[in-house]
Scaffold this motif. Structure first.
Motif, PDB file in Angstrom:
ATOM      1  N   MET A   1       0.823  -1.209   0.000  1.00  0.00           N
ATOM      2  CA  MET A   1       0.000   0.000   0.000  1.00  0.00           C
ATOM      3  C   MET A   1       0.861   1.265   0.000  1.00  0.00           C
ATOM      4  N   VAL A   2       1.896   1.253   0.827  1.00  0.00           N
ATOM      5  CA  VAL A   2       2.741   2.450   0.937  1.00  0.00           C
ATOM      6  C   VAL A   2       3.591   2.625  -0.322  1.00  0.00           C
ATOM      7  N   ILE A   3       4.115   1.521  -0.843  1.00  0.00           N
ATOM      8  CA  ILE A   3       4.920   1.617  -2.075  1.00  0.00           C
ATOM      9  C   ILE A   3       4.034   2.057  -3.246  1.00  0.00           C
TER      10      ILE A   3
ATOM     11  N   LEU B   1      19.330   7.492   3.971  1.00  0.00           N
ATOM     12  CA  LEU B   1      18.389   7.425   5.095  1.00  0.00           C
ATOM     13  C   LEU B   1      17.699   6.053   5.154  1.00  0.00           C
ATOM     14  N   LEU B   2      17.446   5.492   3.994  1.00  0.00           N
ATOM     15  CA  LEU B   2      16.833   4.148   3.943  1.00  0.00           C
ATOM     16  C   LEU B   2      17.899   3.050   4.010  1.00  0.00           C
ATOM     17  N   ARG B   3      19.135   3.447   4.201  1.00  0.00           N
ATOM     18  CA  ARG B   3      20.275   2.514   4.274  1.00  0.00           C
ATOM     19  C   ARG B   3      20.421   1.695   2.986  1.00  0.00           C
ATOM     20  N   PHE B   4      20.182   2.342   1.855  1.00  0.00           N
ATOM     21  CA  PHE B   4      20.337   1.672   0.567  1.00  0.00           C
ATOM     22  C   PHE B   4      21.755   1.865   0.033  1.00  0.00           C
ATOM     23  N   GLN B   5      22.144   3.128  -0.100  1.00  0.00           N
ATOM     24  CA  GLN B   5      23.462   3.454  -0.656  1.00  0.00           C
ATOM     25  C   GLN B   5      23.699   4.950  -0.446  1.00  0.00           C
ATOM     26  N   ALA B   6      24.903   5.407  -0.803  1.00  0.00           N
ATOM     27  CA  ALA B   6      25.206   6.839  -0.700  1.00  0.00           C
ATOM     28  C   ALA B   6      24.356   7.608  -1.711  1.00  0.00           C
TER      29      ALA B   6
ATOM     30  N   ASN C   1      10.841   3.717  11.370  1.00  0.00           N
ATOM     31  CA  ASN C   1      11.329   2.657  10.484  1.00  0.00           C
ATOM     32  C   ASN C   1      11.407   3.176   9.039  1.00  0.00           C
ATOM     33  N   ARG C   2      11.931   2.338   8.174  1.00  0.00           N
ATOM     34  CA  ARG C   2      12.148   2.743   6.785  1.00  0.00           C
ATOM     35  C   ARG C   2      10.827   3.030   6.061  1.00  0.00           C
ATOM     36  N   LEU C   3       9.794   2.266   6.374  1.00  0.00           N
ATOM     37  CA  LEU C   3       8.512   2.481   5.694  1.00  0.00           C
ATOM     38  C   LEU C   3       7.953   3.873   6.006  1.00  0.00           C
ATOM     39  N   ASN C   4       8.197   4.346   7.224  1.00  0.00           N
ATOM     40  CA  ASN C   4       7.704   5.670   7.597  1.00  0.00           C
ATOM     41  C   ASN C   4       8.397   6.783   6.811  1.00  0.00           C
ATOM     42  N   VAL C   5       9.651   6.537   6.422  1.00  0.00           N
ATOM     43  CA  VAL C   5      10.356   7.513   5.578  1.00  0.00           C
ATOM     44  C   VAL C   5       9.633   7.626   4.233  1.00  0.00           C
ATOM     45  N   LEU C   6       9.288   6.482   3.671  1.00  0.00           N
ATOM     46  CA  LEU C   6       8.604   6.482   2.377  1.00  0.00           C
ATOM     47  C   LEU C   6       7.233   7.172   2.482  1.00  0.00           C
TER      48      LEU C   6
ATOM     49  N   SER D   1       6.345   9.567   4.647  1.00  0.00           N
ATOM     50  CA  SER D   1       6.429  11.022   4.794  1.00  0.00           C
ATOM     51  C   SER D   1       6.957  11.671   3.515  1.00  0.00           C
ATOM     52  N   ARG D   2       7.812  10.972   2.783  1.00  0.00           N
ATOM     53  CA  ARG D   2       8.308  11.558   1.534  1.00  0.00           C
ATOM     54  C   ARG D   2       7.241  11.565   0.442  1.00  0.00           C
ATOM     55  N   THR D   3       6.256  10.699   0.559  1.00  0.00           N
ATOM     56  CA  THR D   3       5.134  10.720  -0.394  1.00  0.00           C
ATOM     57  C   THR D   3       4.332  12.010  -0.217  1.00  0.00           C
ATOM     58  N   SER D   4       4.077  12.406   1.027  1.00  0.00           N
ATOM     59  CA  SER D   4       3.380  13.672   1.275  1.00  0.00           C
ATOM     60  C   SER D   4       4.229  14.858   0.816  1.00  0.00           C
ATOM     61  N   HIS D   5       5.540  14.779   1.051  1.00  0.00           N
ATOM     62  CA  HIS D   5       6.440  15.855   0.639  1.00  0.00           C
ATOM     63  C   HIS D   5       6.377  16.052  -0.880  1.00  0.00           C
ATOM     64  N   LEU D   6       6.380  14.938  -1.595  1.00  0.00           N
ATOM     65  CA  LEU D   6       6.318  14.982  -3.054  1.00  0.00           C
ATOM     66  C   LEU D   6       4.976  15.574  -3.510  1.00  0.00           C
ATOM     67  N   ALA D   7       3.890  15.139  -2.878  1.00  0.00           N
ATOM     68  CA  ALA D   7       2.549  15.635  -3.240  1.00  0.00           C
ATOM     69  C   ALA D   7       2.451  17.143  -3.004  1.00  0.00           C
TER      70      ALA D   7
END
Lengths: 162, 162
Positions: free
Chosen positions: B11-13, B63-68, B137-142, B144-150
């Motif tokens: 749902m979040v993705i 921030l999501l610990r993916f990569q630099a 957690n990482r899902l919460n980053v996604l 909040s960034r969805t609202s930021h984008l909107a």
């Protein structure tokens, strides 16, 4: 009910509350005169966006199977019609009150709904179809309306003094 | 792993993808000339918001610990500084390419992360503190960034022809 479900519901409700509270703060700061202005040349006026957000949030109540909308007369004015298509709009005082009453009533329902209930269907999908499309649940309505609110808050903020 | 966790993550993705895809479509429709304009009188220009969204999404990777971050030089220009504070910005061609590369790389990581990993900590909270604040957690980053984008898409759309 797994505790992680409760955590997830809390995350989505917190995101909604954060966005709603930022919108409330912004609306309180804006004068009636500012709300009568267009957010950008030839674009929607603040008054229209206030009515639009109130109508959309009000429609969330039947969609979430909470209760009937409080102000169904807003829908033809602020969802079906574009800004300026309808000459006679409610006053800003009336719209500000309706915004507050809708936000408050919706919040009460949101706070009271048990976590597991958030994963049941919203009103626009039948019980028969829901098992095939379990993402069409009540929590997903809150998720998508949070982005909707953010989208228009990004526009209303353009009316504020810098 | 409960199946319901996979449903939340989806749902979040999905909400993120929907917002990102609407932003991509809008950016492709806008000419360079439109992106050089202000979204409203004396407000941010489209070019600044494009750089800002690219920088914020790029910072999601560490921030999501993916990569630099791919383009860390964007941060001082588009997060730390306001629009017009810095005279020399990258060209729109460069920024459009960076937007696409950041969106694509981020999407690959998002798609590959197993559902249970989304409920682990993001990089700004320590392993010691995380059990006390499991919503960080990482899902919460996604989320909040969805609202930021909107929020910013609601502004950039004001540059489009009606």
């Amino acid at each position: 009910m797994e505790p992680q479900n409760e955590l997830f519901v809390k995350m989505v409700i917190d995101a909604w509350n954060k966005e709603l509270s930022a919108t409330n703060k912004l609306l309180e700061k804006l004068s009636d005169e500012q709300l009568m202005s267009e957010v950008a040349p030839s674009r929607n006026r603040g008054i229209y966006l206030l009515g639009h957000l109130t109508a959309v949030n009000d429609e969330m109540m039947p969609l979430l199977r909470f209760q009937a909308a409080l102000h169904p007369k807003l829908t033809p004015l602020f969802i079906d019609a574009a800004d300026r298509a309808i000459a006679e709009l409610p006053s800003l005082q009336e719209l500000r009150e309706q915004w507050r009453s809708v936000s408050g009533t919706l919040m009460q329902h949101i706070t009271r709904l048990p976590a597991e209930e958030w994963f049941t269907r919203h009103a626009n999908i039948s019980e028969a179809d829901f098992p095939k499309e379990p993402h069409r649940n009540r929590l997903n309505v809150l998720l998508s309306r949070t982005s909707h609110l953010a989208y228009h808050r990004g526009q209303i903020v353009l009316l504020a003094s810098k």
